[in-house]
Design an enzyme around this catalytic site. Structure first.
Site, PDB file in Angstrom:
ATOM      1  N   ARG A  81     102.251 -23.086 -24.556  1.00  0.00           N
ATOM      2  CA  ARG A  81     102.029 -24.278 -25.280  1.00  0.00           C
ATOM      3  C   ARG A  81     100.767 -25.196 -24.566  1.00  0.00           C
ATOM      4  NH1 ARG A  81     106.877 -28.076 -27.315  1.00  0.00           N
ATOM      5  NH2 ARG A  81     107.159 -28.449 -24.970  1.00  0.00           N
ATOM      6  N   ASP A  82     100.033 -24.503 -23.498  1.00  0.00           N
ATOM      7  CA  ASP A  82      98.816 -25.275 -23.098  1.00  0.00           C
ATOM      8  C   ASP A  82      97.851 -24.420 -22.388  1.00  0.00           C
ATOM      9  OD1 ASP A  82      97.207 -27.490 -22.836  1.00  0.00           O
ATOM     10  OD2 ASP A  82      98.449 -28.131 -21.080  1.00  0.00           O
ATOM     11  N   ILE A  83      97.496 -23.208 -23.272  1.00  0.00           N
ATOM     12  CA  ILE A  83      96.499 -22.349 -22.588  1.00  0.00           C
ATOM     13  C   ILE A  83      95.199 -22.922 -22.867  1.00  0.00           C
ATOM     14  CG2 ILE A  83      95.813 -19.912 -23.118  1.00  0.00           C
ATOM     15  CD1 ILE A  83      98.409 -19.971 -21.653  1.00  0.00           C
ATOM     16  N   SER A 125      96.946 -29.422 -25.506  1.00  0.00           N
ATOM     17  CA  SER A 125      95.481 -30.053 -25.323  1.00  0.00           C
ATOM     18  C   SER A 125      94.871 -30.133 -26.630  1.00  0.00           C
ATOM     19  CB  SER A 125      94.719 -29.416 -24.239  1.00  0.00           C
ATOM     20  OG  SER A 125      95.671 -29.381 -22.957  1.00  0.00           O
TER      21      SER A 125
END
Length: 204
Positions: A81-83, A125
């Site tokens: 969920r935040d690559i 992000s």
């Protein structure tokens, strides 16, 4: 400390060459200390900023290793969920390692998302966030990591994320509404094809 402790529990169970290794943890009356594998070369974002433009072959090598890490995570029922470039690290041998599992989600056996923090509706992000995450109140699937992988590829090629001139909310609106994402100029046909596959809307 509950979310941090949940992250520690998860990281202690993940063992893969493209995941930052968990060494141990220690809790005191005042803090929880987490010890992780040392990645000497820092994040991909910092590496790109410090050493300038990399060849497509180098970025492709990074993408392949990130994909290997994501395939492992998804087989474990975990969505990162935040690559993004700031959450992917390099060790001294230039091996890519996924880090920062603070907002990851675990999938139930039937594939439904089970979020550790039910108060979180939309995680990630903004400039790297998949459109289905933006428009579906935090609905998460492994496909959202693949979108973020494409956004990370763009970031590393041009040293800035897509829609970087816009505010986070404006960028999220563009990602959700625009039919096509802006691709870096001068990229090869292979790179273009890879990005178009990553930026596939309505993946489910």
């Amino acid at each position: 400390l509950a979310p941090v402790e949940a992250e520690v529990t998860l990281m202690s169970q993940l063992m893969h060459k493209n995941i930052v290794g968990y060494v141990g943890s220690e809790r005191t009356d005042e803090a929880l200390y987490i010890f992780l594998e040392f990645c000497e070369s820092g994040t991909l974002k910092k590496y790109r900023h410090d050493f300038g433009m990399q060849t497509e072959n180098t970025v492709a090598l990074w993408m392949r290793q990130i994909l290997q890490g994501l395939c492992y995570l998804h087989r474990q029922g975990v969505v990162h969920r935040d690559i993004k470039g700031a959450n992917v690290l390099l060790d001294k041998d230039s091996n890519v390692k996924l880090g920062d599992f603070g907002v990851c989600a675990q999938l139930a056996e039937n594939g439904a998302t089970m979020q550790r923090d039910k108060t979180v509706e939309c995680c990630g992000s903004p400039y790297w966030m998949a459109p289905e995450v933006i428009t579906s109140q935090g609905v998460i699937s492994p496909a959202s990591d693949i979108w973020s992988l494409g956004a990370t590829c763009v970031e590393l090629i041009q040293d800035k994320p897509m829609f970087d001139k816009l505010s986070p909310y404006q960028a999220m609106f563009k990602i959700a509404q625009e039919p096509d994402m802006p691709l870096p100029q001068g990229i090869s046909k292979h790179c273009e094809d890879f990005l178009l596959r990553c930026f596939h809307k309505d993946p489910c």
